[in-house]
Design a protein around this motif. Structure first.
Motif, PDB file in Angstrom:
ATOM      1  N   TYR A 164    -119.912   5.721 -61.475  1.00 22.02           N
ATOM      2  CA  TYR A 164    -120.801   5.758 -60.365  1.00 22.02           C
ATOM      3  C   TYR A 164    -119.960   4.569 -59.713  1.00 22.02           C
ATOM      4  O   TYR A 164    -119.370   3.794 -60.004  1.00 22.02           O
ATOM      5  CB  TYR A 164    -121.926   4.821 -61.189  1.00 22.02           C
ATOM      6  CG  TYR A 164    -123.118   6.045 -61.499  1.00 22.02           C
ATOM      7  CD1 TYR A 164    -124.074   6.239 -60.616  1.00 22.02           C
ATOM      8  CD2 TYR A 164    -123.288   6.385 -62.645  1.00 22.02           C
ATOM      9  CE1 TYR A 164    -125.166   7.079 -61.207  1.00 22.02           C
ATOM     10  CE2 TYR A 164    -124.176   7.414 -63.437  1.00 22.02           C
ATOM     11  CZ  TYR A 164    -125.224   7.436 -62.461  1.00 22.02           C
ATOM     12  OH  TYR A 164    -126.061   8.527 -62.943  1.00 22.02           O
ATOM     13  N   ARG A 223    -122.481   7.827 -57.779  1.00 23.27           N
ATOM     14  CA  ARG A 223    -122.554   9.404 -57.623  1.00 23.27           C
ATOM     15  C   ARG A 223    -123.405   9.818 -56.684  1.00 23.27           C
ATOM     16  O   ARG A 223    -124.426   9.228 -56.419  1.00 23.27           O
ATOM     17  CB  ARG A 223    -122.808   9.828 -59.039  1.00 23.27           C
ATOM     18  CG  ARG A 223    -121.921   9.588 -60.055  1.00 23.27           C
ATOM     19  CD  ARG A 223    -122.668  10.359 -61.524  1.00 23.27           C
ATOM     20  NE  ARG A 223    -122.164   9.763 -62.651  1.00 23.27           N
ATOM     21  CZ  ARG A 223    -122.728  10.093 -63.933  1.00 23.27           C
ATOM     22  NH1 ARG A 223    -123.427  10.966 -64.123  1.00 23.27           N
ATOM     23  NH2 ARG A 223    -121.830   9.704 -64.913  1.00 23.27           N
ATOM     24  N   ARG A 244    -126.640  12.182 -55.903  1.00 25.21           N
ATOM     25  CA  ARG A 244    -127.800  12.821 -56.907  1.00 25.21           C
ATOM     26  C   ARG A 244    -128.398  13.793 -55.668  1.00 25.21           C
ATOM     27  O   ARG A 244    -128.928  13.284 -54.677  1.00 25.21           O
ATOM     28  CB  ARG A 244    -128.534  11.534 -57.203  1.00 25.21           C
ATOM     29  CG  ARG A 244    -127.829  10.557 -58.048  1.00 25.21           C
ATOM     30  CD  ARG A 244    -128.836   9.929 -59.227  1.00 25.21           C
ATOM     31  NE  ARG A 244    -129.378  10.661 -60.077  1.00 25.21           N
ATOM     32  CZ  ARG A 244    -130.456  10.680 -60.547  1.00 25.21           C
ATOM     33  NH1 ARG A 244    -131.267   9.607 -60.021  1.00 25.21           N
ATOM     34  NH2 ARG A 244    -131.053  11.185 -61.546  1.00 25.21           N
ATOM     35  N   SER A 245    -128.639  14.996 -56.114  1.00 22.46           N
ATOM     36  CA  SER A 245    -129.278  15.749 -55.393  1.00 22.46           C
ATOM     37  C   SER A 245    -130.842  15.487 -55.062  1.00 22.46           C
ATOM     38  O   SER A 245    -131.426  15.960 -54.203  1.00 22.46           O
ATOM     39  CB  SER A 245    -129.147  17.266 -55.698  1.00 22.46           C
ATOM     40  OG  SER A 245    -129.666  17.223 -57.130  1.00 22.46           O
ATOM     41  N   ARG A 246    -131.328  14.847 -56.109  1.00 20.60           N
ATOM     42  CA  ARG A 246    -132.835  14.504 -56.048  1.00 20.60           C
ATOM     43  C   ARG A 246    -132.988  13.469 -54.931  1.00 20.60           C
ATOM     44  O   ARG A 246    -134.095  13.740 -54.230  1.00 20.60           O
ATOM     45  CB  ARG A 246    -132.946  13.513 -57.416  1.00 20.60           C
ATOM     46  CG  ARG A 246    -134.656  12.888 -57.200  1.00 20.60           C
ATOM     47  CD  ARG A 246    -134.671  12.446 -58.701  1.00 20.60           C
ATOM     48  NE  ARG A 246    -135.295  13.315 -59.583  1.00 20.60           N
ATOM     49  CZ  ARG A 246    -135.464  13.090 -60.633  1.00 20.60           C
ATOM     50  NH1 ARG A 246    -135.263  11.877 -61.415  1.00 20.60           N
ATOM     51  NH2 ARG A 246    -136.264  14.017 -61.482  1.00 20.60           N
ATOM     52  N   GLN A 247    -132.161  12.477 -54.738  1.00 19.89           N
ATOM     53  CA  GLN A 247    -132.367  11.728 -53.653  1.00 19.89           C
ATOM     54  C   GLN A 247    -131.560  12.176 -52.323  1.00 19.89           C
ATOM     55  O   GLN A 247    -131.836  11.782 -51.338  1.00 19.89           O
ATOM     56  CB  GLN A 247    -132.018  10.201 -53.920  1.00 19.89           C
ATOM     57  CG  GLN A 247    -132.890   9.435 -54.758  1.00 19.89           C
ATOM     58  CD  GLN A 247    -132.413   9.596 -56.220  1.00 19.89           C
ATOM     59  OE1 GLN A 247    -131.552  10.390 -56.811  1.00 19.89           O
ATOM     60  NE2 GLN A 247    -132.715   8.805 -57.075  1.00 19.89           N
ATOM     61  N   THR A 272    -125.910   9.243 -52.185  1.00 17.26           N
ATOM     62  CA  THR A 272    -125.174   8.401 -53.261  1.00 17.26           C
ATOM     63  C   THR A 272    -125.730   7.137 -53.821  1.00 17.26           C
ATOM     64  O   THR A 272    -126.281   6.345 -53.035  1.00 17.26           O
ATOM     65  CB  THR A 272    -123.788   8.339 -52.533  1.00 17.26           C
ATOM     66  OG1 THR A 272    -123.154   9.515 -52.395  1.00 17.26           O
ATOM     67  CG2 THR A 272    -122.888   7.662 -53.778  1.00 17.26           C
ATOM     68  N   ARG A 312    -129.475   3.867 -60.225  1.00 15.60           N
ATOM     69  CA  ARG A 312    -129.820   4.793 -61.295  1.00 15.60           C
ATOM     70  C   ARG A 312    -130.686   4.212 -62.305  1.00 15.60           C
ATOM     71  O   ARG A 312    -131.530   4.890 -62.871  1.00 15.60           O
ATOM     72  CB  ARG A 312    -128.469   5.296 -61.764  1.00 15.60           C
ATOM     73  CG  ARG A 312    -128.641   6.208 -62.828  1.00 15.60           C
ATOM     74  CD  ARG A 312    -129.199   7.559 -62.098  1.00 15.60           C
ATOM     75  NE  ARG A 312    -129.814   8.740 -63.256  1.00 15.60           N
ATOM     76  CZ  ARG A 312    -130.581   8.737 -63.863  1.00 15.60           C
ATOM     77  NH1 ARG A 312    -131.749   7.898 -63.532  1.00 15.60           N
ATOM     78  NH2 ARG A 312    -131.144   9.828 -64.825  1.00 15.60           N
ATOM     79  N   ASP A 335    -134.061   3.709 -61.304  1.00 16.84           N
ATOM     80  CA  ASP A 335    -134.688   5.191 -61.069  1.00 16.84           C
ATOM     81  C   ASP A 335    -135.381   5.458 -62.574  1.00 16.84           C
ATOM     82  O   ASP A 335    -136.355   5.842 -62.711  1.00 16.84           O
ATOM     83  CB  ASP A 335    -133.773   6.312 -60.777  1.00 16.84           C
ATOM     84  CG  ASP A 335    -134.558   7.174 -59.994  1.00 16.84           C
ATOM     85  OD1 ASP A 335    -135.422   7.016 -59.171  1.00 16.84           O
ATOM     86  OD2 ASP A 335    -133.865   8.479 -60.090  1.00 16.84           O
ATOM     87  N   LYS A 350    -126.116  20.393 -66.861  1.00 13.86           N
ATOM     88  CA  LYS A 350    -127.364  20.460 -66.239  1.00 13.86           C
ATOM     89  C   LYS A 350    -128.251  21.477 -66.807  1.00 13.86           C
ATOM     90  O   LYS A 350    -129.612  21.142 -66.847  1.00 13.86           O
ATOM     91  CB  LYS A 350    -127.131  20.626 -64.651  1.00 13.86           C
ATOM     92  CG  LYS A 350    -126.445  19.651 -63.691  1.00 13.86           C
ATOM     93  CD  LYS A 350    -126.526  20.124 -62.518  1.00 13.86           C
ATOM     94  CE  LYS A 350    -125.765  19.353 -61.548  1.00 13.86           C
ATOM     95  NZ  LYS A 350    -125.454  19.589 -60.134  1.00 13.86           N
ATOM     96  N   GLY A 388    -136.370  12.989 -65.539  1.00 13.33           N
ATOM     97  CA  GLY A 388    -135.654  13.930 -65.867  1.00 13.33           C
ATOM     98  C   GLY A 388    -135.819  14.803 -66.899  1.00 13.33           C
ATOM     99  O   GLY A 388    -135.622  16.113 -66.974  1.00 13.33           O
TER     100      GLY A 388
END
Length: 292
Positions: free
Chosen positions: A120, A122, A124-127, A130, A136, A139, A183, A232
């Motif tokens: 890290y 990293r 993150r597509s969710r947010q 980076t 993290r 979260d 994933k 997740g």
């Protein structure tokens, strides 16, 4: 002569004890290692067995941390394994960090945290931006623990960060971790919640309870005591990877199809909704340059 025989017998007993402990450890990890090898063409086993240009899975013990950080590392480990006791003000369900990260994330038989201190920040597509390791962790508290994000300068946060940095010792910066979970399973099977109900009753209920309420040996999987809808694990893709790799605990036996089905069943059950307790998205004042 009598003393010599006694000495020989004692030495043999110690040797057998050491060999027995090694053999037990080897067989407990064999199933997980085989599943890892199946995903990457059979190379994973070597990745964990010896350093060969790839990261070597050999996390140091918390108690072996240097004296200057040992207290923080030990507290971080306690927060991981006894979250309600050491960080209860940030938790609003019946889970602990070790519900997903067994033994504080130091095992191969779980979502391992070994290496996160080196990999890290990293994207993150969710947010859609980076995040660093502290963000993290925040979260996770908000989503998986259905709780409140610890402040960046809080004792809980700093102890967790120091702990995760310590167990990532000797992992190269931004190394590709062979033990990191994919994933998804990459399986075209369409999840069948009705069949997942049967899988749950046959395999999961004995530990997690008939109604997903959890038991003294396993956490709740739905209801107020479980993770919320923003976690997740509430993704069928994430849950199915975890279930296939690691469930039942210490003796994983589900097929990929069963894992996908039971993931659909569990995540179709009621649970708390996600409510952010902190900034959910960074506003970019300056546009990021386009990659070339």
């Amino acid at each position: 002569m009598k003393n010599r025989n006694v000495f020989f017998a004692l030495a043999l007993a110690i040797l057998l004890l050491v060999f027995g402990v090694w053999l037990l450890t080897f067989f407990r990890s064999t199933l997980v290692t085989k599943r890892l090898a199946a995903e990457d063409g059979g190379t994973s086993k070597q990745s964990f067995a010896a350093p060969s240009g790839r990261p070597f899975f050999n996390p140091p013990r918390p108690e072996d941390a240097p004296e200057s950080i040992r207290a923080e590392v030990m507290l971080g480990y306690k927060i991981m394994t006894e979250t309600k006791k050491y960080a209860g003000e940030y938790v609003n369900n019946d889970l602990s960090c070790s519900s997903c990260h067994f033994d504080g994330g130091r095992s191969l038989n779980t979502i391992s945290l070994v290496g996160v201190g080196a990999t890290y920040p990293r994207f993150r597509s969710r947010q859609d931006y980076t995040v660093d390791l502290a963000m993290r962790v925040q979260d996770c508290f908000q989503r998986s623990m259905n709780g409140v994000a610890p402040a960046l300068d809080s004792q809980v946060m700093q102890s967790l960060l120091v702990y995760m940095q310590w167990i990532s010792k000797d992992i190269p910066i931004y190394a590709k971790l062979p033990w990191a979970l994919p994933k998804d399973l990459g399986n075209p099977h369409k999840p069948d919640a009705a069949n997942g109900d049967k899988v749950y009753a046959d395999v999961c209920a004995r530990c997690h309870g008939d109604n997903g309420q959890g038991t003294p040996i396993a956490p709740p999987l739905w209801g107020d005591g479980s993770y919320n809808a923003g976690a997740g694990m509430h993704r069928v893709s994430t849950f199915s990877v975890f279930a296939w790799r690691f469930m039942p605990k210490n003796a994983p036996s589900l097929t990929q199809e069963q894992a996908l089905d039971v993931a659909a069943f569990v995540n179709g059950k009621p649970r708390p909704r996600f409510v952010s307790t902190g900034p959910d998205k960074i506003k970019r004042v300056i546009p990021l340059p386009e990659g070339k």
